[in-house]
Design a protein around this motif. Structure first.
Motif, PDB file in Angstrom:
ATOM      1  N   MET A  66       0.864  -1.182   0.000  1.00  0.00           N
ATOM      2  CA  MET A  66       0.000   0.000   0.000  1.00  0.00           C
ATOM      3  C   MET A  66       0.908   1.242   0.000  1.00  0.00           C
ATOM      4  N   VAL A  67       0.761   2.098  -1.013  1.00  0.00           N
ATOM      5  CA  VAL A  67       1.664   3.230  -1.205  1.00  0.00           C
ATOM      6  C   VAL A  67       1.119   4.492  -0.545  1.00  0.00           C
ATOM      7  N   LEU A  68       2.006   5.222   0.146  1.00  0.00           N
ATOM      8  CA  LEU A  68       1.697   6.515   0.741  1.00  0.00           C
ATOM      9  C   LEU A  68       2.548   7.580   0.070  1.00  0.00           C
ATOM     10  N   TYR A  69       1.940   8.722  -0.210  1.00  0.00           N
ATOM     11  CA  TYR A  69       2.648   9.843  -0.817  1.00  0.00           C
ATOM     12  C   TYR A  69       3.092  10.862   0.247  1.00  0.00           C
ATOM     13  N   ASP A  70       4.147  11.614  -0.110  1.00  0.00           N
ATOM     14  CA  ASP A  70       4.563  12.815   0.630  1.00  0.00           C
ATOM     15  C   ASP A  70       4.737  12.554   2.119  1.00  0.00           C
ATOM     16  N   ALA A  71       5.385  11.451   2.460  1.00  0.00           N
ATOM     17  CA  ALA A  71       5.575  11.093   3.864  1.00  0.00           C
ATOM     18  C   ALA A  71       6.841  11.719   4.432  1.00  0.00           C
ATOM     19  N   THR A  72       6.794  12.000   5.719  1.00  0.00           N
ATOM     20  CA  THR A  72       7.981  12.347   6.488  1.00  0.00           C
ATOM     21  C   THR A  72       8.364  11.115   7.293  1.00  0.00           C
ATOM     22  N   VAL A  73       9.629  10.708   7.187  1.00  0.00           N
ATOM     23  CA  VAL A  73      10.089   9.460   7.801  1.00  0.00           C
ATOM     24  C   VAL A  73      11.301   9.742   8.680  1.00  0.00           C
ATOM     25  N   TRP A  74      11.209   9.275   9.925  1.00  0.00           N
ATOM     26  CA  TRP A  74      12.348   9.362  10.829  1.00  0.00           C
ATOM     27  C   TRP A  74      12.861   7.967  11.147  1.00  0.00           C
ATOM     28  N   LEU A  75      14.191   7.835  11.195  1.00  0.00           N
ATOM     29  CA  LEU A  75      14.854   6.663  11.745  1.00  0.00           C
ATOM     30  C   LEU A  75      15.430   7.110  13.074  1.00  0.00           C
ATOM     31  N   ASP A  76      14.752   6.782  14.167  1.00  0.00           N
ATOM     32  CA  ASP A  76      14.989   7.438  15.458  1.00  0.00           C
ATOM     33  C   ASP A  76      14.817   8.937  15.253  1.00  0.00           C
ATOM     34  N   ASP A  77      15.867   9.723  15.431  1.00  0.00           N
ATOM     35  CA  ASP A  77      15.747  11.170  15.253  1.00  0.00           C
ATOM     36  C   ASP A  77      16.330  11.652  13.928  1.00  0.00           C
ATOM     37  N   PHE A  78      16.723  10.706  13.066  1.00  0.00           N
ATOM     38  CA  PHE A  78      17.298  11.088  11.768  1.00  0.00           C
ATOM     39  C   PHE A  78      16.181  11.266  10.753  1.00  0.00           C
ATOM     40  N   PRO A  79      16.040  12.480  10.161  1.00  0.00           N
ATOM     41  CA  PRO A  79      14.967  12.713   9.173  1.00  0.00           C
ATOM     42  C   PRO A  79      15.386  12.214   7.788  1.00  0.00           C
ATOM     43  N   LEU A  80      14.879  11.051   7.392  1.00  0.00           N
ATOM     44  CA  LEU A  80      15.266  10.474   6.099  1.00  0.00           C
ATOM     45  C   LEU A  80      14.483  11.104   4.951  1.00  0.00           C
ATOM     46  N   PHE A  81      13.153  11.196   5.093  1.00  0.00           N
ATOM     47  CA  PHE A  81      12.289  11.869   4.129  1.00  0.00           C
ATOM     48  C   PHE A  81      11.609  13.039   4.832  1.00  0.00           C
ATOM     49  N   LYS A  82      11.475  14.150   4.136  1.00  0.00           N
ATOM     50  CA  LYS A  82      10.667  15.273   4.609  1.00  0.00           C
ATOM     51  C   LYS A  82       9.616  15.573   3.558  1.00  0.00           C
ATOM     52  N   GLU A  83       8.369  15.253   3.862  1.00  0.00           N
ATOM     53  CA  GLU A  83       7.245  15.441   2.947  1.00  0.00           C
ATOM     54  C   GLU A  83       7.553  14.869   1.564  1.00  0.00           C
TER      55      GLU A  83
END
Length: 340
Positions: free
Chosen positions: A310-327
């Motif tokens: 299931m695909v989500l668009y424009d996600a913000t993703v953190w690995l612990d406190d590391f921001p991998l994706f921003k929007e």
């Protein structure tokens, strides 16, 4: 298929066999298709295998629908024991990717595999297929290193996704986070084509929160957004009122095992198209996908007849406190600096 597409298929097959799989003289390559696969695809692959001095076997398995979609036939499973390389080109299902036997052989480093399942020929010729796969592999390994070092992954979107899960530490195919970036040159490696993602099974029982699915979903028609509530690694509620919610409710009624959160995947391919095709879009850089159902491929023990991304668009993703994706934007510079 017109003549130009035949030429394109032949050119592609040689690139896959020589570059992406590095097939060597004397190796045995098993190509698994189904009645919906375009014949030119598997014949072109067979010719490319033969051209490097290797042996090919083409196996045609039944078309699988939602039932038994992760099952190969027993003769194909036996053929895998004598194979060095597996190429899955089934159009109707992902069985050559998600079958338990394939996962076992990959974990034992007895085979290497390329998944080209559930795709049209255009998936092999456009968009994600045109990426620089050497660069993509390097990026995938860097992101996998960051993910494996974290304790938790968190995903949020402006549409309302608020989701988290623990990071699994047990290795699968050699490392905790699976890198699928188009290259499978050594035993135990698995890739897809087209490709460009890193993924893993969440730590058992830790997936929690709400997912708002606004992208395409494997096995489902339409693009109407819907919500999925998750507790303890299982779906407990779906909402949205559209056709996709009704489809999913029907699946859950027939296959309760499909409620299991099986995978979290992060797209890395900068060339992937936003075209409504889940196999293309889940690889797109900045897109996230969360899968339901079978997690055997990811080192789990939860078997199910389906594995649906299931695909989500424009996600913000953190690995612990590391921001991998921003929007939906990969923080590439931060990744490169952190993994130097």
């Amino acid at each position: 298929m017109n003549r130009q597409r035949i030429i394109d298929a032949i050119d592609l097959a040689h690139r896959i066999v020589r570059q992406h799989l590095s097939v060597q003289p004397g190796e045995n390559v098993l190509i698994v298709a189904d009645p919906e696969t375009e014949m030119e695809i598997y014949l072109a692959l067979a010719g490319a295998v033969q051209s490097v001095g290797a042996e090919f076997t083409v196996s045609l398995m039944p078309t699988r629908g939602r039932d038994r979609a992760t099952y190969l036939t027993q003769p194909i499973e036996h053929a895998l024991d004598a194979s060095d390389v597996l190429i899955g080109v089934t159009k109707a299902s992902g069985a050559p990717t998600y079958a338990r036997k394939v996962a076992q052989l990959l974990s034992a480093r007895k085979i290497r595999a390329l998944s080209m399942v559930m795709r049209e020929l255009d998936n092999y010729l456009k968009g994600a297929a045109t990426a620089d796969y050497e660069e993509l592999e390097d990026l995938g390994q860097r992101v996998a290193k960051l993910w494996a070092a974290a304790d938790e992954i968190r995903i949020e979107t402006e549409r309302g996704t608020r989701f988290r899960a623990g990071v699994t530490k047990e290795p699968v195919m050699g490392q905790p986070v699976i890198v699928e970036c188009g290259l499978a040159r050594e035993p135990g490696r698995e890739a897809a084509f087209s490709d460009g993602e890193v993924s893993q099974r969440p730590r058992a029982g830790t997936a929690e929160g709400r997912l708002v699915i606004d992208g395409p979903v494997a096995g489902m028609r339409g693009l109407d957004p819907f919500e999925v509530e998750v507790e303890g690694g299982e779906v407990v509620r779906i909402a949205g009122g559209g056709n996709r919610t009704r489809q999913l409710a029907s699946v859950f009624e027939r296959l309760p095992c499909a409620k299991h959160i099986a995978e979290i995947g992060l797209g890395l391919n900068p060339e992937a198209l936003h075209n409504g095709d889940f196999e293309e879009e889940k690889k797109a850089q900045g897109n996230v996908h969360v899968a339901l159902g079978d997690d055997i491929f990811y080192g789990g023990s939860h078997g199910c007849d389906i594995h649906w991304d299931m695909v989500l668009y424009d996600a913000t993703v953190w690995l612990d406190d590391f921001p991998l994706f921003k929007e939906g934007r990969l923080q590439l510079q931060e990744v490169l600096e952190t993994t130097r």
